[in-house]
Design a protein around this motif. Structure first.
Motif, mmCIF file in Angstrom:
data_model
loop_
_atom_site.group_PDB
_atom_site.id
_atom_site.type_symbol
_atom_site.label_atom_id
_atom_site.label_comp_id
_atom_site.label_asym_id
_atom_site.label_seq_id
_atom_site.Cartn_x
_atom_site.Cartn_y
_atom_site.Cartn_z
ATOM 1 N N GLY A 1 0.795 -1.218 0.000
ATOM 2 C CA GLY A 1 0.000 0.000 0.000
ATOM 3 C C GLY A 1 0.830 1.272 0.000
ATOM 4 N N PRO A 2 0.166 2.407 0.214
ATOM 5 C CA PRO A 2 0.841 3.703 0.136
ATOM 6 C C PRO A 2 1.873 3.940 1.245
ATOM 7 C CG PRO A 2 -1.438 3.980 0.808
ATOM 8 C CD PRO A 2 -1.265 2.536 0.458
ATOM 9 N N ASP A 3 1.885 3.086 2.260
ATOM 10 C CA ASP A 3 2.891 3.232 3.316
ATOM 11 C C ASP A 3 4.162 2.458 3.009
ATOM 12 O OD1 ASP A 3 1.385 4.949 4.997
ATOM 13 O OD2 ASP A 3 0.171 3.227 5.597
ATOM 14 N N ASP A 4 4.194 1.783 1.855
ATOM 15 C CA ASP A 4 5.391 1.051 1.437
ATOM 16 C C ASP A 4 6.555 2.034 1.347
ATOM 17 O OD1 ASP A 4 7.427 -0.207 -0.129
ATOM 18 O OD2 ASP A 4 5.927 -1.574 -0.948
ATOM 19 N N PRO A 5 7.647 1.797 2.057
ATOM 20 C CA PRO A 5 8.771 2.739 2.026
ATOM 21 C C PRO A 5 9.414 2.869 0.648
ATOM 22 C CG PRO A 5 9.323 0.782 3.313
ATOM 23 C CD PRO A 5 7.880 0.682 2.953
ATOM 24 N N ASP A 6 9.167 1.908 -0.252
ATOM 25 C CA ASP A 6 9.728 1.991 -1.599
ATOM 26 C C ASP A 6 8.872 2.852 -2.534
ATOM 27 O OD1 ASP A 6 11.743 1.318 -3.499
ATOM 28 O OD2 ASP A 6 10.410 -0.197 -4.367
ATOM 29 N N ALA A 7 7.680 3.247 -2.087
ATOM 30 C CA ALA A 7 6.797 4.091 -2.907
ATOM 31 C C ALA A 7 7.252 5.539 -2.804
ATOM 32 C CB ALA A 7 5.353 3.953 -2.454
ATOM 33 N N GLY A 8 7.509 6.133 -3.961
ATOM 34 C CA GLY A 8 7.922 7.534 -3.996
ATOM 35 C C GLY A 8 7.085 8.313 -4.985
ATOM 36 N N LEU A 9 7.156 9.632 -4.893
ATOM 37 C CA LEU A 9 6.415 10.505 -5.798
ATOM 38 C C LEU A 9 7.373 11.357 -6.611
ATOM 39 C CD1 LEU A 9 3.378 11.992 -3.809
ATOM 40 C CD2 LEU A 9 3.319 10.575 -5.870
ATOM 41 N N LEU A 10 7.245 11.245 -7.924
ATOM 42 C CA LEU A 10 7.985 12.079 -8.854
ATOM 43 C C LEU A 10 7.025 13.129 -9.384
ATOM 44 C CD1 LEU A 10 10.421 12.724 -10.730
ATOM 45 C CD2 LEU A 10 9.480 10.989 -12.307
ATOM 46 N N ALA A 11 7.435 14.396 -9.338
ATOM 47 C CA ALA A 11 6.621 15.476 -9.889
ATOM 48 C C ALA A 11 7.306 16.032 -11.129
ATOM 49 C CB ALA A 11 6.442 16.594 -8.860
ATOM 50 N N LEU A 12 6.546 16.180 -12.194
ATOM 51 C CA LEU A 12 7.042 16.799 -13.418
ATOM 52 C C LEU A 12 6.213 18.045 -13.691
ATOM 53 C CD1 LEU A 12 7.642 13.702 -15.739
ATOM 54 C CD2 LEU A 12 9.271 14.890 -14.247
ATOM 55 N N THR A 13 6.895 19.170 -13.806
ATOM 56 C CA THR A 13 6.236 20.450 -14.034
ATOM 57 C C THR A 13 6.458 20.878 -15.480
ATOM 58 O OG1 THR A 13 6.593 21.073 -11.724
ATOM 59 C CG2 THR A 13 6.112 22.856 -13.285
ATOM 60 N N PRO A 14 5.393 20.969 -16.281
ATOM 61 C CA PRO A 14 5.534 21.366 -17.680
ATOM 62 C C PRO A 14 6.119 22.771 -17.827
ATOM 63 C CG PRO A 14 3.400 20.368 -17.316
ATOM 64 C CD PRO A 14 4.016 20.594 -15.957
ATOM 65 N N VAL A 15 7.069 22.894 -18.754
ATOM 66 C CA VAL A 15 7.715 24.175 -19.045
ATOM 67 C C VAL A 15 7.333 24.641 -20.447
ATOM 68 C CG1 VAL A 15 9.941 25.333 -19.326
ATOM 69 C CG2 VAL A 15 9.638 23.647 -17.498
ATOM 70 N N SER A 16 7.438 23.740 -21.406
ATOM 71 C CA SER A 16 7.057 24.060 -22.780
ATOM 72 C C SER A 16 6.534 22.787 -23.435
ATOM 73 C CB SER A 16 8.249 24.612 -23.569
ATOM 74 O OG SER A 16 9.241 23.619 -23.724
ATOM 75 N N ALA A 17 5.892 22.958 -24.586
ATOM 76 C CA ALA A 17 5.373 21.793 -25.306
ATOM 77 C C ALA A 17 5.446 22.044 -26.801
ATOM 78 C CB ALA A 17 3.932 21.506 -24.899
ATOM 79 N N GLU A 18 5.881 21.026 -27.521
ATOM 80 C CA GLU A 18 5.778 21.068 -28.969
ATOM 81 C C GLU A 18 4.544 20.255 -29.327
ATOM 82 O OE1 GLU A 18 8.205 20.473 -33.137
ATOM 83 O OE2 GLU A 18 9.114 19.722 -31.291
ATOM 84 N N ILE A 19 3.689 20.849 -30.148
ATOM 85 C CA ILE A 19 2.423 20.201 -30.492
ATOM 86 C C ILE A 19 2.323 19.989 -31.991
ATOM 87 C CG2 ILE A 19 1.103 21.034 -28.511
ATOM 88 C CD1 ILE A 19 0.047 23.233 -30.472
ATOM 89 N N TRP A 20 1.604 18.944 -32.333
ATOM 90 C CA TRP A 20 1.238 18.664 -33.715
ATOM 91 C C TRP A 20 -0.260 18.430 -33.692
ATOM 92 C CZ3 TRP A 20 5.359 16.791 -31.117
ATOM 93 C CH2 TRP A 20 6.632 17.025 -31.654
#
Length: 162
Positions: free
Chosen positions: A109-128
């Motif tokens: 579950g969420p108390d597993d010490p191996d569970a971590g959170l990565l946050a990615l914050t958008p800076v720019s985007a190339e779109i098609w």
């Protein structure tokens, strides 16, 4: 379409398909993997529950570039989103965004010490963004060939995501 409208289109696409292709540089290798994300619009970021032991959080923090790729083939819309990476140590937030899918990877579950959170914050985007009708695409290709022109198959642009 204005930059704000493009930004909204990207956030909508992210929300519609919560598994993205995440690319980063680890050592001297480009690594890409599918990751299920959680949108945190309030803080303008994507959150990913991941194993600490895999080193992805550490690799993302040291990567000169992290990218999230999304596609909506049925709408002929694609985006590559350049992001900054950070680690989130808020265990309460981990509990809030926990999903049954995460539970499949973390049996403790969420108390597993191996569970971590990565946050990615958008800076720019190339779109098609092109026409979604295959008939229209075929027509534009044929017309361009007959007229000796490059086909107009939509928009390719880079936008600010901040």
């Amino acid at each position: 379409m204005s930059e704000t409208e493009w930004q909204e289109r990207i956030w909508t696409a992210l929300d519609a398909h919560p598994v993205y292709m995440v690319s980063l540089i680890a050592g001297d290798m480009l690594k890409t993997r599918p990751m299920a994300g959680h949108i945190d619009r309030e803080r303008h970021r994507l959150l990913f529950i991941t194993h600490r032991h895999t080193g992805i959080i550490e690799a993302a923090l040291h990567s000169p570039s992290v990218s999230v790729a999304i596609s909506q083939e049925d709408r002929n819309f694609y985006a590559a989103i350049a992001c900054t990476a950070s680690e989130v140590t808020d265990r309460e937030l981990l509990h809030q965004i926990w999903t049954p899918m995460a539970g499949a990877w973390f049996p403790n579950g969420p108390d597993d010490p191996d569970a971590g959170l990565l946050a990615l914050t958008p800076v720019s985007a190339e779109i098609w963004d092109g026409p979604s009708s295959s008939v229209l695409v075929a027509f534009k290709l044929a017309t361009a060939k007959i007229l000796g022109r490059t086909p107009d198959l939509g928009v390719n642009a880079t936008i600010d995501m901040r």
